[in-house]
Design a protein around this motif. Structure first.
Motif, PDB file in Angstrom:
ATOM      1  N   MET A   1       0.821  -1.208   0.000  1.00 33.05           N
ATOM      2  CA  MET A   1       0.000   0.000   0.000  1.00 33.05           C
ATOM      3  C   MET A   1       0.858   1.263   0.000  1.00 33.05           C
ATOM      4  O   MET A   1       0.517   2.240  -0.661  1.00 33.05           O
ATOM      5  CB  MET A   1      -0.896  -0.008   1.232  1.00 33.05           C
ATOM      6  N   TYR A   2       1.974   1.228   0.707  1.00 29.65           N
ATOM      7  CA  TYR A   2       2.779   2.443   0.854  1.00 29.65           C
ATOM      8  C   TYR A   2       3.475   2.828  -0.447  1.00 29.65           C
ATOM      9  O   TYR A   2       3.922   3.945  -0.602  1.00 29.65           O
ATOM     10  CB  TYR A   2       3.787   2.271   1.993  1.00 29.65           C
ATOM     11  N   ILE A   3       3.593   1.894  -1.357  1.00 29.59           N
ATOM     12  CA  ILE A   3       4.121   2.227  -2.679  1.00 29.59           C
ATOM     13  C   ILE A   3       2.963   2.555  -3.618  1.00 29.59           C
ATOM     14  O   ILE A   3       3.049   3.431  -4.467  1.00 29.59           O
ATOM     15  CB  ILE A   3       4.921   1.043  -3.279  1.00 29.59           C
ATOM     16  N   HIS A   4       1.871   1.808  -3.456  1.00 31.38           N
ATOM     17  CA  HIS A   4       0.791   1.834  -4.435  1.00 31.38           C
ATOM     18  C   HIS A   4      -0.102   3.062  -4.294  1.00 31.38           C
ATOM     19  O   HIS A   4      -0.357   3.765  -5.278  1.00 31.38           O
ATOM     20  CB  HIS A   4      -0.023   0.550  -4.269  1.00 31.38           C
ATOM     21  N   VAL A   5      -0.590   3.314  -3.101  1.00 31.61           N
ATOM     22  CA  VAL A   5      -1.571   4.391  -2.918  1.00 31.61           C
ATOM     23  C   VAL A   5      -1.010   5.763  -3.301  1.00 31.61           C
ATOM     24  O   VAL A   5      -1.661   6.509  -4.033  1.00 31.61           O
ATOM     25  CB  VAL A   5      -2.143   4.361  -1.484  1.00 31.61           C
TER      26      VAL A   5
ATOM     27  N   GLY B   1       3.865  11.370 -15.572  1.00 31.56           N
ATOM     28  CA  GLY B   1       2.539  10.942 -15.143  1.00 31.56           C
ATOM     29  C   GLY B   1       2.225   9.547 -15.634  1.00 31.56           C
ATOM     30  O   GLY B   1       1.710   8.702 -14.892  1.00 31.56           O
ATOM     31  N   ALA B   2       2.562   9.279 -16.913  1.00 34.75           N
ATOM     32  CA  ALA B   2       2.285   7.953 -17.468  1.00 34.75           C
ATOM     33  C   ALA B   2       3.063   6.885 -16.697  1.00 34.75           C
ATOM     34  O   ALA B   2       2.525   5.821 -16.370  1.00 34.75           O
ATOM     35  CB  ALA B   2       2.649   7.919 -18.948  1.00 34.75           C
ATOM     36  N   SER B   3       4.336   7.180 -16.379  1.00 29.42           N
ATOM     37  CA  SER B   3       5.124   6.182 -15.656  1.00 29.42           C
ATOM     38  C   SER B   3       4.535   5.922 -14.284  1.00 29.42           C
ATOM     39  O   SER B   3       4.483   4.779 -13.824  1.00 29.42           O
ATOM     40  CB  SER B   3       6.574   6.636 -15.488  1.00 29.42           C
ATOM     41  N   ILE B   4       4.114   6.995 -13.621  1.00 29.53           N
ATOM     42  CA  ILE B   4       3.581   6.801 -12.266  1.00 29.53           C
ATOM     43  C   ILE B   4       2.251   6.055 -12.313  1.00 29.53           C
ATOM     44  O   ILE B   4       1.968   5.211 -11.469  1.00 29.53           O
ATOM     45  CB  ILE B   4       3.478   8.161 -11.539  1.00 29.53           C
ATOM     46  N   THR B   5       1.439   6.340 -13.350  1.00 29.10           N
ATOM     47  CA  THR B   5       0.194   5.581 -13.508  1.00 29.10           C
ATOM     48  C   THR B   5       0.498   4.104 -13.727  1.00 29.10           C
ATOM     49  O   THR B   5      -0.157   3.224 -13.164  1.00 29.10           O
ATOM     50  CB  THR B   5      -0.605   6.116 -14.709  1.00 29.10           C
ATOM     51  N   PHE B   6       1.505   3.855 -14.558  1.00 29.56           N
ATOM     52  CA  PHE B   6       1.915   2.473 -14.808  1.00 29.56           C
ATOM     53  C   PHE B   6       2.375   1.815 -13.502  1.00 29.56           C
ATOM     54  O   PHE B   6       2.014   0.677 -13.200  1.00 29.56           O
ATOM     55  CB  PHE B   6       3.036   2.462 -15.852  1.00 29.56           C
ATOM     56  N   LEU B   7       3.143   2.571 -12.728  1.00 25.70           N
ATOM     57  CA  LEU B   7       3.603   2.046 -11.432  1.00 25.70           C
ATOM     58  C   LEU B   7       2.419   1.702 -10.545  1.00 25.70           C
ATOM     59  O   LEU B   7       2.391   0.649  -9.892  1.00 25.70           O
ATOM     60  CB  LEU B   7       4.487   3.096 -10.747  1.00 25.70           C
ATOM     61  N   ALA B   8       1.409   2.589 -10.542  1.00 26.27           N
ATOM     62  CA  ALA B   8       0.223   2.325  -9.713  1.00 26.27           C
ATOM     63  C   ALA B   8      -0.469   1.045 -10.168  1.00 26.27           C
ATOM     64  O   ALA B   8      -0.904   0.228  -9.350  1.00 26.27           O
ATOM     65  CB  ALA B   8      -0.749   3.502  -9.796  1.00 26.27           C
ATOM     66  N   LEU B   9      -0.554   0.846 -11.491  1.00 25.44           N
ATOM     67  CA  LEU B   9      -1.211  -0.366 -12.007  1.00 25.44           C
ATOM     68  C   LEU B   9      -0.422  -1.615 -11.643  1.00 25.44           C
ATOM     69  O   LEU B   9      -0.990  -2.619 -11.200  1.00 25.44           O
ATOM     70  CB  LEU B   9      -1.360  -0.266 -13.530  1.00 25.44           C
TER      71      LEU B   9
ATOM     72  N   SER C   1     -10.511   2.564 -14.088  1.00 23.85           N
ATOM     73  CA  SER C   1     -10.381   3.987 -14.381  1.00 23.85           C
ATOM     74  C   SER C   1      -8.914   4.406 -14.387  1.00 23.85           C
ATOM     75  O   SER C   1      -8.537   5.320 -15.125  1.00 23.85           O
ATOM     76  CB  SER C   1     -11.208   4.844 -13.424  1.00 23.85           C
ATOM     77  N   THR C   2      -8.067   3.711 -13.602  1.00 20.95           N
ATOM     78  CA  THR C   2      -6.639   4.025 -13.675  1.00 20.95           C
ATOM     79  C   THR C   2      -6.069   3.616 -15.030  1.00 20.95           C
ATOM     80  O   THR C   2      -5.239   4.319 -15.605  1.00 20.95           O
ATOM     81  CB  THR C   2      -5.874   3.305 -12.550  1.00 20.95           C
ATOM     82  N   LEU C   3      -6.561   2.497 -15.549  1.00 20.05           N
ATOM     83  CA  LEU C   3      -6.120   2.059 -16.876  1.00 20.05           C
ATOM     84  C   LEU C   3      -6.507   3.087 -17.933  1.00 20.05           C
ATOM     85  O   LEU C   3      -5.702   3.439 -18.807  1.00 20.05           O
ATOM     86  CB  LEU C   3      -6.733   0.696 -17.197  1.00 20.05           C
ATOM     87  N   VAL C   4      -7.739   3.597 -17.828  1.00 20.46           N
ATOM     88  CA  VAL C   4      -8.175   4.617 -18.792  1.00 20.46           C
ATOM     89  C   VAL C   4      -7.315   5.876 -18.652  1.00 20.46           C
ATOM     90  O   VAL C   4      -6.959   6.518 -19.642  1.00 20.46           O
ATOM     91  CB  VAL C   4      -9.667   4.936 -18.611  1.00 20.46           C
ATOM     92  N   LEU C   5      -6.964   6.192 -17.403  1.00 18.06           N
ATOM     93  CA  LEU C   5      -6.085   7.352 -17.175  1.00 18.06           C
ATOM     94  C   LEU C   5      -4.761   7.157 -17.893  1.00 18.06           C
ATOM     95  O   LEU C   5      -4.236   8.085 -18.526  1.00 18.06           O
ATOM     96  CB  LEU C   5      -5.860   7.526 -15.668  1.00 18.06           C
ATOM     97  N   LEU C   6      -4.229   5.933 -17.829  1.00 21.08           N
ATOM     98  CA  LEU C   6      -2.980   5.639 -18.542  1.00 21.08           C
ATOM     99  C   LEU C   6      -3.158   5.861 -20.041  1.00 21.08           C
ATOM    100  O   LEU C   6      -2.295   6.447 -20.697  1.00 21.08           O
ATOM    101  CB  LEU C   6      -2.544   4.198 -18.262  1.00 21.08           C
ATOM    102  N   PHE C   7      -4.304   5.432 -20.575  1.00 19.88           N
ATOM    103  CA  PHE C   7      -4.564   5.640 -22.002  1.00 19.88           C
ATOM    104  C   PHE C   7      -4.593   7.126 -22.336  1.00 19.88           C
ATOM    105  O   PHE C   7      -4.103   7.543 -23.386  1.00 19.88           O
ATOM    106  CB  PHE C   7      -5.900   5.005 -22.420  1.00 19.88           C
ATOM    107  N   LEU C   8      -5.175   7.928 -21.438  1.00 18.54           N
ATOM    108  CA  LEU C   8      -5.239   9.369 -21.699  1.00 18.54           C
ATOM    109  C   LEU C   8      -3.837   9.973 -21.745  1.00 18.54           C
ATOM    110  O   LEU C   8      -3.524  10.788 -22.618  1.00 18.54           O
ATOM    111  CB  LEU C   8      -6.080  10.060 -20.626  1.00 18.54           C
TER     112      LEU C   8
END
Lengths: 257, 220
Positions: free
Chosen positions: A69-73, A112-120, A143-150
């Motif tokens: 969680m401490y990495i993901h959230v 942003g894309a890298s961090i979204t990828f990290l979250a996924l 919705s995080t996946l869609v954010l990555l697409f954006l």
């Protein structure tokens, strides 16, 4: 000229704004701030990591895996607000044509894309021990996946356009369209999920965490934000040098020293 | 100018009708592929029908939306239109409307037949028809933004899909939920209003965004 009727402090603010908006002064100011930012973000992430991995008590249900969680959230939080900040930069560029805002937009997208990828990815790793699968079509994941697409759309549009000026305006437009859509996407996906599957994986609803768990989380969130800003400013500095390589001050900076 | 653009675009298209028919053929072929690829069984097809029809409609629109401005841009008439008239929004609006008349509307009219082939019950077919009637204008409107930003690029084709598909997510969700509710015999007016809300939102903003995009692309 309406500016003359402004009170002093607003004039000072405007003046300061214009100075930060000029590539050269941004380069100088950020050069002074960057070491501080690096140290602060490094310190807070290091503290957060050691604290959360070493000292936070295990979760009574999830055991040690709760530490993901401490990495993901924080990654998920920064991924979302990163898009919002990028869109604000886009709006500033479209309205006031401040060049530095365009630089900011272009530089924020890959981070942003890298961090979204990290979250996924961390979400998937967390999902395996707790839910039993790497991926579920959960509302937040989707919705995080869609954010990555954006994010990827912005990067793709930027790299497809050769003219920098119009590429900047086009990506700014797209970022704005995306930011209008983001809440709609989020709510529709939330709704779609709740319609289909009653919350069998109710990770979404966080129980009130004890303070010894959320304080390190807060430290990590702060660290991620600082790290985001640090990377952002660093990338922007490189981009500014790239764009302004014909100007005197860059020539002097590179050749002269 | 809005009506003039529509009339002109329709006239251009009817001289080469293939452009109208191709997306429709594509729509039908994609839908035919699913029974072949998944299973011809009635229960399975009825289950996936709303998603299949909607995804096929989405892809067919995307294929045709890409050329919304391209032809006029390449032969220079788009620039001439901008020189002539003050209101870019009405030209862009006319282009969007004619795009819908050429793809969205025929798709909608064709859809009951395809739904029948996928064993959807009559209530579900009605829901599919109405969801497409309200939803395909949104497809054209949002697609126009992507088309406006990319028509001057050489490799615009796939790019439009990358830019626009994420924006279609809410529409896809509401539309397929509406069809599912309809097929299950439930009341779907709520979804209908949701689609109407999305439509009015995109009617308000998309032409503005698309004409800003056209300006950006032309200044290149």
């Amino acid at each position: 000229m309406r500016f003359f009727s402004l009170p002093d402090y607003q004039l000072i603010m405007l003046n300061w704004f214009h100075r930060l908006g000029a590539p050269r002064s941004f380069y100088e100011i950020s050069g002074r701030l960057l070491p501080v930012l690096w140290v602060l973000s490094g310190l807070s992430i290091l503290t957060g990591v050691i604290w959360s991995l070493g000292f936070v008590p295990e979760d009574y249900q999830q055991g040690n895996s709760v530490r993901i969680m401490y990495i993901h959230v924080p990654a998920a939080i920064v991924a979302q607000s990163g898009y919002a900040m990028m869109a604000v930069a886009g709006a500033v560029f479209l309205i006031w044509r401040i060049k530095i805002a365009d630089v900011a937009l272009q530089c924020a997208a890959p981070i942003g894309a890298s961090i979204t990828f990290l979250a996924l990815v961390t979400g998937a790793i967390w999902g395996k021990p707790t839910w039993g699968t790497w991926w579920v079509w959960d509302a937040r994941l989707t919705s995080t996946l869609v954010l990555l697409f954006l994010y990827l759309g912005i990067i793709a549009l930027r790299s497809a356009m050769e003219n920098r000026e119009s590429a900047g305006r086009a990506t700014a437009m797209l970022a704005l369209v995306g930011v209008v859509n983001l809440p709609i996407i989020k709510y529709s996906v939330d709704w779609w999920f709740t319609l289909h599957q009653p919350s069998s994986f109710s990770l979404g609803e966080k129980p009130a965490m004890p303070a010894e768990m959320w304080i390190p989380l807060l430290v990590m969130v702060l660290g991620y934000y600082l790290f985001f800003f640090t990377l952002w400013a660093t990338r922007m500095r490189v981009e500014i040098l790239n764009r302004e390589f014909r100007t005197d001050w860059v020539q002097r900076l590179v050749v002269g020293s | 100018m809005f009506l003039k653009t529509i009339r002109r675009d329709l006239a251009v298209v009817f001289r080469s009708p293939a452009e109208v028919i191709n997306p429709l053929i594509f729509f039908v072929i994609v839908i035919t592929l699913f029974p072949l690829g998944i299973s011809p069984s009635e229960a399975v097809l009825r289950e996936i029908a709303p998603g299949v029809i909607w995804v096929a409609a989405l892809l067919a629109t995307l294929l045709s939306v890409e050329v919304m401005f391209r032809g006029d841009f390449e032969d220079g008439s788009l620039e001439q239109m901008l020189l002539n008239e003050r209101s870019l929004v009405s030209i862009v609006g006319g282009k969007i409307a004619s795009h819908w008349l050429m793809t969205g509307l025929p798709l909608t009219i064709l859809s009951p037949m395809l739904a029948l082939m996928l064993f959807v019950n009559p209530e579900g077919i009605r829901a599919i028809f109405f969801s497409l009637l309200l939803g395909t204008p949104i497809l054209s409107l949002l697609g126009a933004i992507g088309a406006a930003l990319t028509f001057s690029l050489r490799r615009g084709g796939v790019l439009v899909s990358i830019l626009v598909l994420p924006l279609y997510v809410p529409l896809l969700i509401f539309a397929t939920e509406m069809v599912k509710a309809g097929a299950a015999g439930l009341d779907y007016t709520g979804y209908f209003y949701w689609l109407a809300a999305l439509l009015s939102l995109s009617l308000g903003f998309a032409p503005l965004a698309a004409s800003a995009g056209v300006k950006i692309s032309l200044s290149q």
